[in-house]
Design an enzyme around this catalytic site. Structure first.
Site, mmCIF file in Angstrom:
data_model
loop_
_atom_site.group_PDB
_atom_site.id
_atom_site.type_symbol
_atom_site.label_atom_id
_atom_site.label_comp_id
_atom_site.label_asym_id
_atom_site.label_seq_id
_atom_site.Cartn_x
_atom_site.Cartn_y
_atom_site.Cartn_z
ATOM 1 N N ASN A 77 0.675 169.146 78.296
ATOM 2 C CA ASN A 77 2.138 169.167 78.265
ATOM 3 C C ASN A 77 2.795 167.814 78.524
ATOM 4 O OD1 ASN A 77 1.594 171.840 77.874
ATOM 5 N ND2 ASN A 77 2.642 172.567 79.699
ATOM 6 N N TYR B 236 -11.825 173.105 80.850
ATOM 7 C CA TYR B 236 -11.114 173.263 79.579
ATOM 8 C C TYR B 236 -11.989 172.972 78.361
ATOM 9 C CZ TYR B 236 -7.129 173.272 82.706
ATOM 10 O OH TYR B 236 -6.258 173.574 83.715
ATOM 11 N N HIS C 201 -7.373 175.054 73.161
ATOM 12 C CA HIS C 201 -6.383 173.989 73.388
ATOM 13 C C HIS C 201 -6.995 172.593 73.298
ATOM 14 C CE1 HIS C 201 -2.193 173.998 73.984
ATOM 15 N NE2 HIS C 201 -2.118 173.851 75.292
ATOM 16 N N TYR D 91 -2.967 165.910 80.878
ATOM 17 C CA TYR D 91 -2.887 167.329 80.531
ATOM 18 C C TYR D 91 -1.933 167.474 79.349
ATOM 19 C CZ TYR D 91 -5.702 168.359 84.570
ATOM 20 O OH TYR D 91 -6.736 168.378 85.466
#
Length: 190
Positions: A69, A17, A22, A67
């Site tokens: 969320n 990532y 993000h 993470y």
């Protein structure tokens, strides 16, 4: 404990990532870590943490490892442990796909705007009244799925704009603590 503040950068852990749209919160926090030579204290509250002082104010830096969320889990644990008020002692840095690349927007409260990490923090803390600094990553093209868009890497042209915005977001986050939010908004919004 009135003198402690939390600056949380939102992102996803892991090399996969790194550099994605993000992970703007992680990237901005990394700039603060570099600027202030923040020693890493390891993992606490489901987050990589470190602390430092700026102009006499103690700041806990967090990069949640839950993470995106589930970012609220880490934030709520730290707020609860230190008995902090999110309205006055929490600053969250995140990406925003509704803003053009390179734009920074600071707000004292408001909705998540569809940003899942912010949404989870609002649900876990029970308030949308906390400072959030959003870094624009550009709107997704119509043919893209939102998850694929935010997990992709910006073009070289967008990356230059975003890198500049990350520098401003990092400075704004510290200014929200050392000066005040209104001053940071006046200097860095736009």
């Amino acid at each position: 404990m009135d003198s402690l503040y939390i600056i949380t950068g939102l992102g996803n852990p892991g090399d996969k990532y790194s550099g994605t749209r993000h992970n703007m919160g992680f990237d901005a926090v990394d700039r603060i870590i570099d600027e202030y030579r923040v020693p890493q204290s390891g993992v606490k509250f489901h987050a990589m943490v470190g602390s430092f002082s700026a102009e006499g104010k103690k700041i806990l830096i967090m990069k949640p490892l839950t993470y995106m969320n589930l970012s609220g889990t880490a934030v709520q644990e730290a707020l609860h442990f230190y008995k902090l008020d999110p309205k006055t002692q929490l600053i969250v840095i995140s990406d925003d796909a509704a803003l053009p690349p390179g734009k920074v927007r600071i707000r004292k409260s408001g909705s998540s705007g569809g940003q899942k990490g912010l949404d989870h923090i609002i649900r876990c803390t029970g308030t949308d009244e906390f400072v959030r600094i959003r870094v624009g990553v550009g709107q997704k093209p119509p043919e893209w799925d939102m998850a694929d868009w935010v997990l992709s890497r910006p073009s070289a042209e967008d990356r230059k704009l975003i890198d500049d915005a990350l520098d401003r977001a990092a400075k704004a986050a510290v200014m929200c603590v050392t000066d005040d939010v209104d001053t940071a908004m006046n200097r860095y919004n736009g």
